[in-house]
Design an enzyme around this catalytic site. Structure first.
Site, PDB file in Angstrom:
ATOM      1  N   GLU A 182       0.816  -1.219   0.000  1.00 51.02           N
ATOM      2  CA  GLU A 182       0.000   0.000   0.000  1.00 51.02           C
ATOM      3  C   GLU A 182       0.852   1.272   0.000  1.00 51.02           C
ATOM      4  OE1 GLU A 182      -3.180  -0.240  -0.198  1.00 51.02           O
ATOM      5  OE2 GLU A 182      -3.518  -2.351   0.336  1.00 51.02           O
TER       6      GLU A 182
ATOM      7  N   PRO B 244     -18.712  38.123  16.758  1.00 45.00           N
ATOM      8  CA  PRO B 244     -18.747  38.718  18.096  1.00 45.00           C
ATOM      9  C   PRO B 244     -17.373  39.024  18.695  1.00 45.00           C
ATOM     10  CG  PRO B 244     -19.343  36.409  18.171  1.00 45.00           C
ATOM     11  CD  PRO B 244     -19.187  36.740  16.731  1.00 45.00           C
TER      12      PRO B 244
ATOM     13  N   ASP C 270     -15.441  49.288  13.274  1.00 42.48           N
ATOM     14  CA  ASP C 270     -16.105  49.696  14.511  1.00 42.48           C
ATOM     15  C   ASP C 270     -15.173  49.506  15.697  1.00 42.48           C
ATOM     16  OD1 ASP C 270     -18.355  50.117  13.113  1.00 42.48           O
ATOM     17  OD2 ASP C 270     -19.457  48.358  13.846  1.00 42.48           O
TER      18      ASP C 270
ATOM     19  N   LYS D 296     -18.348  53.725  17.216  1.00 41.91           N
ATOM     20  CA  LYS D 296     -19.242  54.454  18.113  1.00 41.91           C
ATOM     21  C   LYS D 296     -19.379  53.571  19.337  1.00 41.91           C
ATOM     22  CE  LYS D 296     -22.240  55.159  14.272  1.00 41.91           C
ATOM     23  NZ  LYS D 296     -21.164  55.041  13.378  1.00 41.91           N
TER      24      LYS D 296
ATOM     25  N   GLY E 270     -18.796  44.725  13.934  1.00 47.26           N
ATOM     26  CA  GLY E 270     -18.983  43.628  14.887  1.00 47.26           C
ATOM     27  C   GLY E 270     -20.225  42.839  14.510  1.00 47.26           C
TER      28      GLY E 270
ATOM     29  N   ILE F  81     -27.359  43.582  11.160  1.00 52.92           N
ATOM     30  CA  ILE F  81     -28.127  43.562  12.406  1.00 52.92           C
ATOM     31  C   ILE F  81     -27.604  44.701  13.290  1.00 52.92           C
ATOM     32  CG2 ILE F  81     -28.647  42.263  14.509  1.00 52.92           C
ATOM     33  CD1 ILE F  81     -28.764  39.767  12.833  1.00 52.92           C
TER      34      ILE F  81
ATOM     35  N   THR G 185     -23.907  36.986  14.513  1.00 51.68           N
ATOM     36  CA  THR G 185     -24.376  38.067  15.358  1.00 51.68           C
ATOM     37  C   THR G 185     -24.160  37.726  16.833  1.00 51.68           C
ATOM     38  OG1 THR G 185     -26.200  39.605  15.686  1.00 51.68           O
ATOM     39  CG2 THR G 185     -26.780  37.275  15.498  1.00 51.68           C
ATOM     40  N   ALA G 186     -24.044  38.777  17.665  1.00 53.28           N
ATOM     41  CA  ALA G 186     -23.677  38.596  19.075  1.00 53.28           C
ATOM     42  C   ALA G 186     -24.574  37.570  19.781  1.00 53.28           C
ATOM     43  CB  ALA G 186     -23.721  39.938  19.802  1.00 53.28           C
TER      44      ALA G 186
ATOM     45  N   MET H 264     -27.946  46.265  23.238  1.00 49.43           N
ATOM     46  CA  MET H 264     -27.774  47.642  23.710  1.00 49.43           C
ATOM     47  C   MET H 264     -28.715  47.984  24.869  1.00 49.43           C
ATOM     48  SD  MET H 264     -27.242  49.441  20.003  1.00 49.43           S
ATOM     49  CE  MET H 264     -28.282  48.332  19.080  1.00 49.43           C
TER      50      MET H 264
HETATM   51  N1  SAH Z   1     -23.954  44.058  14.349  1.00 50.88           N
HETATM   52  C1  SAH Z   1     -23.758  43.622  15.703  1.00 50.88           C
HETATM   53  C2  SAH Z   1     -24.523  44.468  16.692  1.00 50.88           C
HETATM   54  C3  SAH Z   1     -24.036  45.881  16.756  1.00 50.88           C
HETATM   55  S1  SAH Z   1     -24.887  46.852  17.935  1.00 50.88           S
HETATM   56  C4  SAH Z   1     -24.133  42.141  15.814  1.00 50.88           C
HETATM   57  O1  SAH Z   1     -24.712  41.576  14.886  1.00 50.88           O
HETATM   58  O2  SAH Z   1     -23.816  41.526  16.838  1.00 50.88           O
HETATM   59  C5  SAH Z   1     -23.820  46.710  19.319  1.00 50.88           C
HETATM   60  C6  SAH Z   1     -24.446  45.824  20.367  1.00 50.88           C
HETATM   61  O3  SAH Z   1     -24.265  44.461  20.038  1.00 50.88           O
HETATM   62  C7  SAH Z   1     -23.783  45.949  21.728  1.00 50.88           C
HETATM   63  O4  SAH Z   1     -24.250  47.079  22.447  1.00 50.88           O
HETATM   64  C8  SAH Z   1     -24.199  44.672  22.385  1.00 50.88           C
HETATM   65  O5  SAH Z   1     -25.535  44.742  22.802  1.00 50.88           O
HETATM   66  C9  SAH Z   1     -24.137  43.704  21.226  1.00 50.88           C
HETATM   67  N2  SAH Z   1     -22.829  43.001  21.161  1.00 50.88           N
HETATM   68  C10 SAH Z   1     -21.922  43.083  20.194  1.00 50.88           C
HETATM   69  N3  SAH Z   1     -20.866  42.270  20.442  1.00 50.88           N
HETATM   70  C11 SAH Z   1     -21.138  41.654  21.610  1.00 50.88           C
HETATM   71  C12 SAH Z   1     -20.440  40.697  22.402  1.00 50.88           C
HETATM   72  N4  SAH Z   1     -19.261  40.211  22.027  1.00 50.88           N
HETATM   73  N5  SAH Z   1     -21.026  40.283  23.556  1.00 50.88           N
HETATM   74  C13 SAH Z   1     -22.228  40.745  23.927  1.00 50.88           C
HETATM   75  N6  SAH Z   1     -22.909  41.656  23.227  1.00 50.88           N
HETATM   76  C14 SAH Z   1     -22.392  42.113  22.074  1.00 50.88           C
END
Ligand code: SAH
Length: 483
Positions: free
Chosen positions: A35, A241, A264, A286, A317, A322, A347-348, A401
């Site tokens: 082999e 995240p 961001d 921001k 982020g 979203i 998303t977070a 938020m």
């Molecule tokens: N576009 C991002 C959200 C941006 S608004 C997404 O889809 O996740 C920013 C908010 O996202 C923060 O105030 C918090 O509420 C949340 N967020 C983002 N990253 C996070 C993390 N690592 N842990 C917990 N909350 C988070």
């Protein structure tokens, strides 16, 4: 980035010198009928070698290779003169006596030998290979750790998709026209940089044969017509995240090929470090309570850079669509004729849920999830949140938020009819090294022990599904409920 030092270090020489050998039509002596030898035979055949097999008996696969003519000639026993005219020899016989005879005959004829799986007896090793012909990546760990070499190859497989083979062929076929059309090396480099990275490369990879060459030539005409102003674009990229491992492959590639990244405040250095050294990084973040870059500035900067022909990445982020204002930014760019595309991110709420082992939907418990912001553009809008609609026991709520409004959120949901004992979690810095969570019934969440990092990005998950996270049963909950 690995830089090979040009100065030799006698104490620590490079263990092997990598070369790529043209084996087409050249004789390779292969010893062994099992082999291990068969797998080498397949590899040698792929490289067009003329295989001379030395083996007393053959495994099924080797017999087939011989029958189908992949192997040209077979001898049952080894003789030193079989090495005359061979360019290399590979010994996969596993027979130490035969190995000795092959090595001594090869030594006097200057034929390099590889003894399969015995690095001490090898003049050369066969690397782990990623074949995207004509692109070939070979990985060596000095012969000592073939499993690690294979692991590195697997990572490269993800980074260099199969489409690179077509991309390389198309680039080779278009090379002459590009050289004729662009006289300076700098222009040619700029052109190829543009073609081989970003969305155009993704498109080319999906094309067949001549179509890709035609597309490259069309891009060349645009490049010549518009000079530096041609071909810029904006990609709205989700960074997830916070953990670089949660980026998509498309996102990682876009970051790695950007000319400028507008990011961001939420995007950590571990992700920004994937950018090339030449890439300009601009923070347009921001964060609640801090002075922020006006949205209009971000929009104009993106449009201006794209018009200059730059590959602009707008890195956000989580997921860009979203709570990321990506919708507004995309509209602004589209209205001005700037090409804009998007790459999704985790998303977070999804990152937090996975980290906590919390099912966002759960059969018989939560039929839906809602992604909600607890903080709107104006206080009027924030006051107008319809809590009655949100207070649905069959839904998992992900409130973004909302960290600074825990008291109001808890009171509003309960006043709107959500049972006060509904499980909830406040998650800060999800998917980052300093992640923290507070579990409590929604009525008790405002009194949960304060987070270590009061400014951390945080979200609130509410619903019966939260109790299915393994952490729900911890002491925190009992203590808070009893208080
Ligand atoms: N576009 C991002 C959200 C941006 S608004 C997404 O889809 O996740 C920013 C908010 O996202 C923060 O105030 C918090 O509420 C949340 N967020 C983002 N990253 C996070 C993390 N690592 N842990 C917990 N909350 C988070």
């Amino acid at each position: 980035m690995l830089h090979l030092s040009s100065r030799p270090d006698p104490a620590n020489p490079m263990p092997y010198f990598p070369i790529f050998l043209d084996l087409r039509g050249r004789t390779v002596l292969l010893a062994g009928g099992g082999e291990a030898a068969a797998s080498k035979a397949r590899l040698l055949a792929r490289a067009g070698a003329d295989i001379l097999l030395v083996a007393p008996s053959l495994c099924e696969e080797m017999a087939e290779l011989l029958e189908t003519g992949v192997i040209r000639r077979r001898e049952k026993a080894f003789r030193p003169d079989l090495l005359d005219g061979a360019i290399i020899a590979i010994d996969g016989s596993g027979d130490p006596d035969l190995t000795d005879r092959i090595r001594s005959a090869a030594f006097s004829r200057n034929v390099p030998v590889n003894v399969v799986d015995v690095p001490e007896q090898c003049d050369f090793t066969v690397p782990a290979i990623l074949d995207r012909s004509p692109v070939i990546v070979a990985v060596s760990t000095g012969g000592g750790a073939p499993a690690l070499a294979r692991n590195i190859r697997q990572r490269l497989e993800a980074a260099i998709p199969a489409g690179y083979a077509g991309l390389a062929k198309a680039a080779a076929n278009a090379r002459a026209s590009v050289r004729d059309a662009l006289s300076t090396t700098r222009d040619r480099q700029r052109f190829w940089d543009r073609v081989l990275s970003g969305t155009l490369a993704e498109r080319l990879m999906a094309m067949e044969g001549d179509a890709a060459v035609t597309e490259i030539e069309a891009e060349l005409s645009r490049f010549i017509a518009g000079g530096r102003d041609a071909g810029g674009s904006v990609i709205l990229v989700g960074a997830g995240p916070g953990d670089p491992g949660l980026l998509t492959l498309h996102a990682a590639r876009a970051i790695g090929s950007a000319d400028i990244i507008l990011h961001d405040a939420l995007v950590p250095d571990s992700i920004l470090s994937l950018a090339r050294r030449e890439t300009r990084l601009v923070s347009v973040g921001k964060r609640a309570g801090c002075r922020s870059v006006p949205q209009e500035f971000t929009n104009r900067l993106m449009a201006a850079c794209a018009r200059k022909g730059m590959r602009v990445v707008r890195l956000k982020g989580g997921d860009p669509f979203i709570f990321g204002r990506a919708g507004e930014e995309a509209e602004f760019l589209r209205d001005r004729g700037v090409s804009v595309t998007a790459i999704p991110g985790i998303t977070a709420a999804m990152g937090a849920a996975a980290q906590l082992g919390l099912p966002l939907t759960h059969r018989g418990v939560a039929r839906s999830m809602r992604v909600v912001t607890a903080h709107c553009r104006t206080s009027g809008e924030t006051d107008a949140i319809d809590w009655v609609k949100l207070a649905d026991p069959g839904t998992t709520l992900a409130l973004y938020m909302g960290r600074d409004r825990l008291g109001e959120i808890s009171a509003s949901l309960i006043a709107a009819g959500l049972p006060p004992d509904t499980p909830a979690a406040l998650v800060a810095n999800a998917c980052r090294p300093d992640a923290e969570v507070r579990f409590a019934a929604i009525k008790d969440l405002p009194n949960a022990p304060a987070l270590t990092d009061q400014g951390a990005p945080s979200l609130i998950l509410v619903g019966d599904a939260v109790a299915h996270a393994p952490g729900w049963a911890v002491a925190d909950v009992a203590r808070i409920s009893a208080a």
